[in-house]
Every structure is written in structure tokens, then in C-alpha cells.
Design a protein around this motif. Structure first.
Motif, short mmCIF file in Angstrom:
data_model
loop_
_atom_site.label_atom_id
_atom_site.label_comp_id
_atom_site.label_asym_id
_atom_site.label_seq_id
_atom_site.Cartn_x
_atom_site.Cartn_y
_atom_site.Cartn_z
N ALA A 55 49.00 -94.98 -75.22
CA ALA A 55 48.15 -95.89 -76.00
C ALA A 55 46.69 -95.81 -75.60
O ALA A 55 45.86 -96.53 -76.17
CB ALA A 55 48.66 -97.32 -75.84
N GLN A 395 45.60 -99.33 -84.50
CA GLN A 395 46.79 -99.26 -83.65
C GLN A 395 47.75 -100.36 -84.13
O GLN A 395 47.55 -101.54 -83.84
CB GLN A 395 46.43 -99.49 -82.18
CG GLN A 395 45.50 -98.45 -81.59
CD GLN A 395 44.98 -98.88 -80.23
OE1 GLN A 395 43.94 -99.52 -80.13
NE2 GLN A 395 45.70 -98.53 -79.18
N ALA A 398 49.70 -102.15 -80.97
CA ALA A 398 48.84 -102.00 -79.79
C ALA A 398 49.43 -102.67 -78.56
O ALA A 398 49.36 -102.13 -77.45
CB ALA A 398 47.46 -102.56 -80.09
#
Length: 459
Positions: A55, A395, A398
């Protein structure tokens, strides 16, 4: 397909004959892999995608090096800072000497939150007393709630089921203090408004960063792209210790066999003495064997919250701020990424939008209209300076949803199968879903694997 070894290897082989597979190359996986390589194990990192970083990664766009999202760290994030030092990349992080957040409000108003060198909690008294985004009476309300918050124990399980906003309301907070202070921090740290986050998680953030030490909230901003800050340095670190790092390697399943594990990919099977699953919870549930005992009913309830980043490049600089927060505006936090992106003329601002369900499906053209107008309200030069580039990164998952009850849903890192462990900021680290939480989970995963292997494993 490569046939796995079916017979146990003879005991007495050295650590380099003990094979550990780490599935996933985010911060948690890279940290665990570095620890295990240092311990002398033969480590293989498997990443399904074409790039490492999970990420937190960088990519190239129109000549710019762009981070997928704006990440910051605090001085209290000691595990992440220690990792950068270990990887030799600590110079890529610019730490404040003293906590200071410029805060923008519509109409050109400017204020700031700044600590002093006084002992905690007195170090925050001037910050609250001078915070012009709130009326004097509301500043007093904030200080009283902060003292009460300092008395909470984040480890108290009963706090997890409560909403932070409900607690704040009971302690005298109103819409103004929620909007202009408390949400300013919870949205950035917990990816949620005070009404949507667990009291336990909020207490952990505020106590650890702001209330337990004077310098805990000093902010560190990457001056290098994330790939240069920790992704590539970790890969180099592993390769120098005889580790293997493989991309385009999707794991389809893990099968326990005689105290070992067969890690199945599309056209290959790896034989491992231990496995670290450093992947999102939905992936972990899909590939882990049933005997691992993952709490699937709980994990499916964790949910996810998006973050959207708006990237704006102006032909000329429009502000001298390196970063700022904003109140009473769609803009939440903005960062000057000009130097980090390699831009040699003009200015590149990244606007970070957490808890971004509202913006997740909004077309880029509409976002352009909203945020160029907002930036022009804050910075007069932005109203007259052409925007040469505008793009959006999203995202969708996220972080996990860190709402009331979420800590009770997080999985322990030790599974029911010795030698198979979980890693990731979504596991029960005691920290919110952050880079620090990911690194701490990686260390814990490596400790569990090393302890298991030290206890004896069929080799």
C-alpha cells in the motif's frame, strides 16, 4: 510445475537450509523478511503484482515520480524510523524539530498548532490557547477534554465498543471543536471522522502522539519517493543477505504437510518450513488452509475505507508551505511534493482526502473544479497561475474501518498452525492501520517464526 520435496530433510542442517516464504511485499512483509534474513534463514518474498511496496509505493507519470498516497510519520513511530536507519535511508525522511501544523481556513485566515518544550501536557497549552480556528471558550473545552483523554487506557477493551465522538460530546465538545480540531486529527490518523472511529483507537493515537511525550507528534515527511525511502532499500537489503524477491508470483493456496508447507502458485509449488502471510485479510482468508483457524466471520466485518489523492501541478509556485491542514473545506491536508517528484519548475501539490467515500467515484473533472477553486481560496497566487497537470489516485481499500468494535475483529498474528503467521497493519498490533503498525507486525511475525523454528522443525 516444479514438484515439491516430499520427504523431510535431515536434521542438523544450517539455518540457510531452513526456508521461509513471505507472501506479500508491503511494509509488513518486507520487515519480516529482513528480520528473518538477518537471522540466517533462506527467505523468499512472493509478490503477486509487478512491483513491491504493498500500500506504499511510487510510480512514474508524465515525468513525475508520484507516491500512490501521501504518507507521513510521527516521532513516536519508532519502529518505522528504526527500519529506515537499518536500511540506510533515514536521510530520506525530514523530521520537524518541533510539532507545528499550519492550519488554513476559508477567507485567507491562517493559524497553527505548535507545541512548546514544556513538560507534557503543558507543551500543548499554548497550541490550544492560540488556536484561532476556535473561539476562546471552545479552546477551553478542548483543553478539558484533552486532560480527560489522557486518563483513558487504550488497552481497556470496553473503550473499543464506544464512538470517539460520543465520548467527546459527553466531555463538552461541540460541532466547532469536532470539525476544526478533533476530526482534523482522526481523519488523518484513523481514516475516519470522530463519529466513525473507536474510542480505544482514538485514545491510543492521542495519548501516544500528543499526551504522553512532548515530542511524540513531531511530524516526519518523506523527502524521497516511497520506493526510494523503504521499498528499494529493503529489496537491496534482502538480496545482499541471499534472499529472493519475486514479483508476478500469485499464491493460490498453502497446504500444510508434515510440519512444513507447500505454497502453491500457478505453475510452481514452493516447499517452506514456515510462511508469513503479509497480505490483506481477504487474501489471507482465501489462501490460508482451514486448519489455520483464521477468524473469517470477524475479518469479513472489518470492512475498508478509501483514501483519494488529488495531484495538482502549477506552472509557478503558489505557496511556500511544505504542508498544511485545512478546516471547513473539502481540502483536508496538502503537501508540497515538488522536489520529491523530481519537478524542476513550477510546484506540485498533493491533496490527501481520507475517509473519502464521498470522493471515491467522483469524476476527475468534477474534482478538478472543486479543488482548484479551493486551492485558489487559500492561495491567491493559485487563482492566477495555470495548472499544467491534474490527476487523481484512488485507494479503494486504503485501511480497514477503524470504527467502534474494530479492535475486537482484528486477527492475532499467531495462527492455529505453528509456522504459519500473519502480518499486516490490520492484525492485532495495538496500533492503528499505519506504516508503524505494519512494521511492528512484521517484527512480531518474524519473532513468531524464529521461535517456532528454534523449537525444532522437520528439515
Amino acid at each position: 510445475m516444479t514438484a515439491p520435496c516430499a520427504e523431510p530433510r535431515a536434521r542438523g542442517s544450517g539455518p540457510r537450509d531452513v526456508r521461509v516464504v513471505v507472501v506479500g511485499s508491503g511494509l509488513a512483509g518486507l520487515t519480516a523478511a529482513c528480520d528473518l534474513a538477518d537471522a540466517g534463514f533462506a527467505v523468499t518474498v512472493l509478490e503477486a503484482r509487478s512491483r513491491l511496496g504493498g500500500a506504499t509505493f511510487s510510480f512514474q507519470r508524465d515525468g513525475l515520480t508520484v507516491d500512490n498516497g501521501q504518507h507521513v510519520t510521527l516521532r513516536c513511530c519508532t519502529a518505522y524510523h528504526a527500519l529506515l536507519t537499518r536500511l540506510g535511508s533515514a536521510d530520506g525522511l525530514e523530521m520537524q524539530d518541533r510539532f507545528r501544523v499550519p492550519v488554513l481556513a476559508p477567507g485567507g485566515r491562517f493559524t497553527e498548532l505548535r507545541r512548546t518544550d514544556a513538560r507534557t501536557p503543558l507543551h500543548l497549552v499554548p497550541a490550544i490557547a492560540r488556536y484561532a480556528a476556535l473561539r476562546p471558550l471552545d479552546r477551553l473545552r478542548v483543553f478539558r477534554a484533552a486532560l480527560a483523554l489522557r486518563a483513558l487506557d487504550p488497552q481497556d477493551a470496553s473503550l473499543d465498543s464506544l464512538s470517539f465522538a460520543d465520548w467527546l460530546t459527553r466531555h463538552g465538545q461541540n460541532d466547532a471543536t469536532l470539525d476544526r480540531l478533533w476530526n482534523l486529527i482522526t481523519v488523518a490518523a484513523l481514516n475516519g471522522h470522530a463519529s466513525d472511529v473507536s474510542l480505544a483507537s482514538a485514545a491510543m493515537v492521542f495519548r501516544t502522539a500528543l499526551l504522553e511525550s512532548a515530542d511524540g507528534a513531531d511530524i516526519g515527511i518523506p523527502r524521497w519517493p516511497l520506493d526510494d525511502l523503504h521499498v528499494r532499500p529493503a529489496e537491496k537489503y534482502l538480496l545482499e543477505r541471499h534472499g529472493q524477491v519475486r514479483t508476478h508470483s500469485t499464491v493460490r493456496g498453502i497446504t500444510p504437510v508434515r510440519e512444513r508447507f507447500l505454497v502453491r502458485m500457478d505453475d510452481e509449488v514452493l516447499d517452506a518450513d514456515a510462511v508469513v502471510l503479509a497480505v490483506p485479510p481477504e487474501t489471507a482468508m482465501r489462501v490460508a488452509p482451514g486448519r489455520a483457524g483464521l477468524p473469517e466471520a470477524r475479518l469479513t466485518r472489518l470492512g475498508a475505507v478509501p483514501i483519494v489523492n488529488v495531484h495538482v501541478v502549477y506552472e509557478r509556485p503558489v505557496t511556500d508551505l511544505t504542508f498544511a491542514a485545512a478546516v471547513s473545506s473539502p481540502v483536508q491536508w496538502l503537501f508540497d511534493r515538488t522536489a520529491a517528484a523530481g519537478l524542476t519548475s513550477g510546484q506540485y501539490l498533493a491533496v490527501s482526502l481520507s475517509a473519502a467515500e464521498t470522493w471515491l467515484t467522483t469524476p476527475a473533472s468534477a474534482l478538478r473544479d472543486v479543488f482548484l477553486a479551493e486551492l485558489a481560496r487559500f492561495f491567491p497566487a493559485a487563482a492566477t497561475t495555470p495548472c499544467s497537470k491534474f490527476f487523481v489516485t484512488r485507494q479503494r481499500r486504503a485501511t480497514f474501518r477503524q470504527g467502534p468494535g474494530s479492535n475486537s475483529l482484528r486477527a492475532a498474528q499467531r495462527t492455529a498452525l505453528p509456522g504459519l503467521v500473519l502480518a499486516g497493519s490490520w492484525t492485532a498490533t495495538g496500533w492503528p492501520d499505519t506504516m508503524e503498525g505494519a512494521v511492528r507486525s512484521g517484527h512480531r511475525a518474524a519473532e513468531l517464526v524464529a521461535a517456532h523454528l528454534a523449537g525444532g522443525v522437520s528439515r
